[in-house]
Design an enzyme around this catalytic site. Structure first.
Site, short mmCIF file in Angstrom:
data_model
loop_
_atom_site.label_atom_id
_atom_site.label_comp_id
_atom_site.label_asym_id
_atom_site.label_seq_id
_atom_site.Cartn_x
_atom_site.Cartn_y
_atom_site.Cartn_z
CB SER A 125 -0.86 -0.02 1.27
OG SER A 125 -1.45 1.22 1.50
CE1 TYR A 149 -3.91 -2.76 5.66
CE2 TYR A 149 -3.31 -0.49 5.15
CZ TYR A 149 -3.67 -1.75 4.73
OH TYR A 149 -3.76 -2.04 3.38
CE LYS A 153 -1.56 -4.49 3.39
NZ LYS A 153 -1.91 -5.78 2.80
P1 NAD Z 1 -11.14 -6.94 1.19
O1 NAD Z 1 -11.36 -6.93 2.66
O2 NAD Z 1 -12.29 -6.73 0.30
O3 NAD Z 1 -10.43 -8.32 0.77
C1 NAD Z 1 -9.58 -9.03 1.63
C2 NAD Z 1 -10.09 -10.46 1.68
O4 NAD Z 1 -9.24 -11.23 2.52
C3 NAD Z 1 -11.51 -10.57 2.25
O5 NAD Z 1 -12.29 -11.32 1.35
C4 NAD Z 1 -11.34 -11.29 3.57
O6 NAD Z 1 -12.44 -12.10 3.89
C5 NAD Z 1 -10.07 -12.09 3.31
N1 NAD Z 1 -9.27 -12.41 4.50
C6 NAD Z 1 -8.89 -11.57 5.50
N2 NAD Z 1 -8.14 -12.25 6.40
C7 NAD Z 1 -8.02 -13.52 5.94
C8 NAD Z 1 -7.37 -14.69 6.42
N3 NAD Z 1 -6.68 -14.67 7.57
N4 NAD Z 1 -7.45 -15.81 5.70
C9 NAD Z 1 -8.16 -15.85 4.54
N5 NAD Z 1 -8.81 -14.78 4.06
C10 NAD Z 1 -8.74 -13.63 4.75
O7 NAD Z 1 -9.99 -5.88 0.89
P2 NAD Z 1 -9.43 -5.36 -0.51
O8 NAD Z 1 -9.74 -3.92 -0.58
O9 NAD Z 1 -9.81 -6.27 -1.60
O10 NAD Z 1 -7.86 -5.46 -0.20
C11 NAD Z 1 -7.10 -6.56 -0.64
C12 NAD Z 1 -5.65 -6.35 -0.17
O11 NAD Z 1 -5.16 -5.13 -0.71
C13 NAD Z 1 -5.50 -6.24 1.34
O12 NAD Z 1 -4.32 -6.91 1.73
C14 NAD Z 1 -5.36 -4.74 1.58
O13 NAD Z 1 -4.60 -4.46 2.72
C15 NAD Z 1 -4.62 -4.33 0.32
N6 NAD Z 1 -4.83 -2.90 0.00
C16 NAD Z 1 -6.12 -2.44 -0.12
C17 NAD Z 1 -6.32 -1.09 -0.38
C18 NAD Z 1 -7.71 -0.53 -0.41
O14 NAD Z 1 -7.88 0.66 -0.18
N7 NAD Z 1 -8.73 -1.33 -0.73
C19 NAD Z 1 -5.22 -0.25 -0.58
C20 NAD Z 1 -3.94 -0.77 -0.50
C21 NAD Z 1 -3.75 -2.12 -0.21
C1 WQD Z 2 -9.29 9.76 1.09
C2 WQD Z 2 -9.47 11.26 1.34
C3 WQD Z 2 -9.71 11.79 3.65
C4 WQD Z 2 -13.56 9.78 4.18
C5 WQD Z 2 -6.75 4.74 3.19
C6 WQD Z 2 -5.67 3.99 3.91
C7 WQD Z 2 -4.65 3.49 2.94
C8 WQD Z 2 -5.29 2.69 1.81
C9 WQD Z 2 -6.43 3.40 1.19
C10 WQD Z 2 -5.16 0.39 2.37
C11 WQD Z 2 -8.67 11.77 2.54
C12 WQD Z 2 -10.97 12.13 2.91
C13 WQD Z 2 -12.39 10.28 3.67
C14 WQD Z 2 -14.58 10.69 4.58
C15 WQD Z 2 -13.20 12.51 3.87
N1 WQD Z 2 -5.81 1.44 2.27
N2 WQD Z 2 -12.21 11.62 3.50
N3 WQD Z 2 -14.35 12.02 4.41
O1 WQD Z 2 -6.96 7.76 3.95
O2 WQD Z 2 -6.06 8.09 1.59
O3 WQD Z 2 -6.16 5.84 2.53
O4 WQD Z 2 -7.34 3.86 2.21
O5 WQD Z 2 -4.00 0.21 2.22
O6 WQD Z 2 -3.76 2.73 3.67
O7 WQD Z 2 -5.07 4.87 4.85
O8 WQD Z 2 -8.26 6.94 1.93
O9 WQD Z 2 -10.60 7.00 1.24
O10 WQD Z 2 -10.07 7.06 3.69
O11 WQD Z 2 -9.55 9.06 2.29
O12 WQD Z 2 -13.02 13.73 3.75
O13 WQD Z 2 -15.65 10.30 5.09
O14 WQD Z 2 -10.84 11.50 1.65
O15 WQD Z 2 -9.45 12.75 4.65
O16 WQD Z 2 -8.25 13.07 2.23
P1 WQD Z 2 -6.82 7.27 2.58
P2 WQD Z 2 -9.70 7.45 2.31
#
Ligand code: NAD
Ligand code: WQD
Length: 353
Positions: A125, A149, A153
């Site tokens: 991330s 979190y 990562k």
């Molecule tokens: P999500 O929660 O929709 O998907 C994650 C999946 O993993 C879920 O289906 C959950 O049930 C499963 N899971 C969690 N723990 C588990 C375990 N111990 N064993 C088996 N399954 C398990 O999330 P997503 O948005 O699809 O994210 C996928 C990956 O990408 C995550 O690792 C997340 O940290 C990373 N990521 C997401 C974002 C984002 O904003 N969505 C941003 C950066 C990185």
């Molecule tokens: C985006 C912008 C908020 C909600 C997070 C995690 C990051 C990654 C993605 C997993 C910011 C603003 C948000 C609201 C708002 N996930 N906001 N009102 O914080 O960039 O990233 O999700 O890896 O690790 O930290 O994403 O969508 O929460 O926020 O004003 O109700 O929207 O302040 O500027 P963020 P976000």
């Protein structure tokens, strides 16, 4: 046909990636403990692609379960999505995050090693860049974490780096995603957060569909053009395609056996720009009010995506309007996400291992 083990494949990014894997000729084998998803997403993937996904319910922290999966299927590589992802929750529940994300990843890597599967793409991330000194963010910028979190990562990246140092037979791609949003064009799959969403896009779409009264905009006095936070939003389908390119890259000479790459568009949009674009997409007024900053937020974050283009031959295709249009199609067609259509396990092959 190459089998790809997709951990967390029933989730938001995983389900979209299954579609792109199938389109590229791979066979996804999904494992998921369903703690934040439902198998309905995989039923919908079948509806979209006409292909049945092999799904096995289980946890990446269960070594016996993983061994049985590796023994049953000839796995070419792993895409590791499984994990917990809510920043605020990770501050409240650090044990849960370190156990699920770090211990779960170690258990998976160990099982891969035992079963001689040494090709992995890991979901990292942009959060690992902390508060960057400048933007756009390049892969060699300093990394840091301010919450469990983000630290999970960073640690998993470091663990994979150590594994590579010990054995250069491994192929490891660390993908640092920026802000994934949007949904598949079909409107059949999309993001389905549990409870009130923490992230911007599902909250805005919840306001548009009438679930929430108004959006709280966290901070209006950041040093950005309109004072609200700026992020690099990336369409989930672009992101999913990036995973296929990341896997294929191991077979080219363009990447090292261990590589780290940003997946972002290179463009930053403010909260108010997102509100405006969503209002256009949905043809609804999005009520909002500017409130105090959210603790831990940064002003501005967007990627330099040059390396992804050079190494993976990947670049994002979809812009802000498509991100909003596609989110709206999913949200308006499924205001309660997958819940309303729940027919558990229908059409999903439940493989006994
Ligand atoms: P999500 O929660 O929709 O998907 C994650 C999946 O993993 C879920 O289906 C959950 O049930 C499963 N899971 C969690 N723990 C588990 C375990 N111990 N064993 C088996 N399954 C398990 O999330 P997503 O948005 O699809 O994210 C996928 C990956 O990408 C995550 O690792 C997340 O940290 C990373 N990521 C997401 C974002 C984002 O904003 N969505 C941003 C950066 C990185
Ligand atoms: C985006 C912008 C908020 C909600 C997070 C995690 C990051 C990654 C993605 C997993 C910011 C603003 C948000 C609201 C708002 N996930 N906001 N009102 O914080 O960039 O990233 O999700 O890896 O690790 O930290 O994403 O969508 O929460 O926020 O004003 O109700 O929207 O302040 O500027 P963020 P976000």
């Amino acid at each position: 046909m190459k089998n790809i083990l997709v951990t967390g494949g029933a989730g938001y990014i995983g389900s979209h990636t299954c579609i792109e894997l199938l389109a590229a000729g791979y066979t996804p084998i999904v494992i998921d403990n369903l703690c934040n998803s439902s198998t309905i997403s995989l039923d919908k993937v079948k509806q979209i692609t006409g292909k049945k996904i092999t799904f096995i319910e289980g946890d990446v922290r269960d070594a016996k379960f993983l061994d049985s999966v590796f023994k049953k299927f000839n796995i070419y590589g792993v895409i590791h999505f499984a994990g917990l992802k809510a920043v605020g929750e990770s501050v409240e529940e650090p044990f849960m995050y370190y156990d699920n994300n770090i211990a779960g990843s170690i258990c998976l890597f160990d099982a891969m090693n035992r079963n001689n599967v040494k090709r992995i793409i890991f979901s990292s991330s942009a959060t690992v860049y902390g508060d960057p000194a400048t933007v756009p963010i390049k892969e060699d910028f300093p990394v840091s974490a301010t919450n469990p979190y983000g630290r999970s990562k960073l640690h998993i990246e470091e663990i994979l780096q150590d594994i590579y140092v010990s054995d250069d037979q491994w192929n490891i791609g660390l993908l640092r995603y920026f802000n994934p949003v949007g949904a598949h064009k079909s409107g059949l799959i999309g993001e389905d957060p549990n409870g009130i969403p923490n992230n911007l896009m599902p909250y805005i779409s919840g306001v548009a569909v009438g679930k929430y009264k108004e959006l709280s905009v966290f901070g209006g006095n950041y040093p950005t053009p309109d004072g609200t936070g700026v992020r690099d939003y990336i369409h989930v389908v672009d992101l999913a395609k990036g995973h296929v390119k990341a896997l294929q890259a191991f077979e080219s000479s363009k990447v090292d056996n261990l590589y780290t790459v940003n997946l972002g568009t290179g463009i930053g949009y403010s909260v108010l720009e997102m509100v405006k674009a969503f209002s256009t997409a949905s043809n609804k007024k999005i009520a909002y009010k500017i409130v105090a900053r959210r603790s831990g937020d940064i002003a501005c974050c967007y990627a330099d995506p040059t390396l992804a283009k050079e190494m993976l031959g990947w670049q994002a295709q979809y812009g802000i309007q498509e991100m909003c249009d596609d989110t709206w199609r999913w949200q308006s067609g499924n205001p309660d996400g997958y819940k309303v259509n729940a027919e558990p396990h229908l059409m999903v092959e439940d493989v006994t291992v």
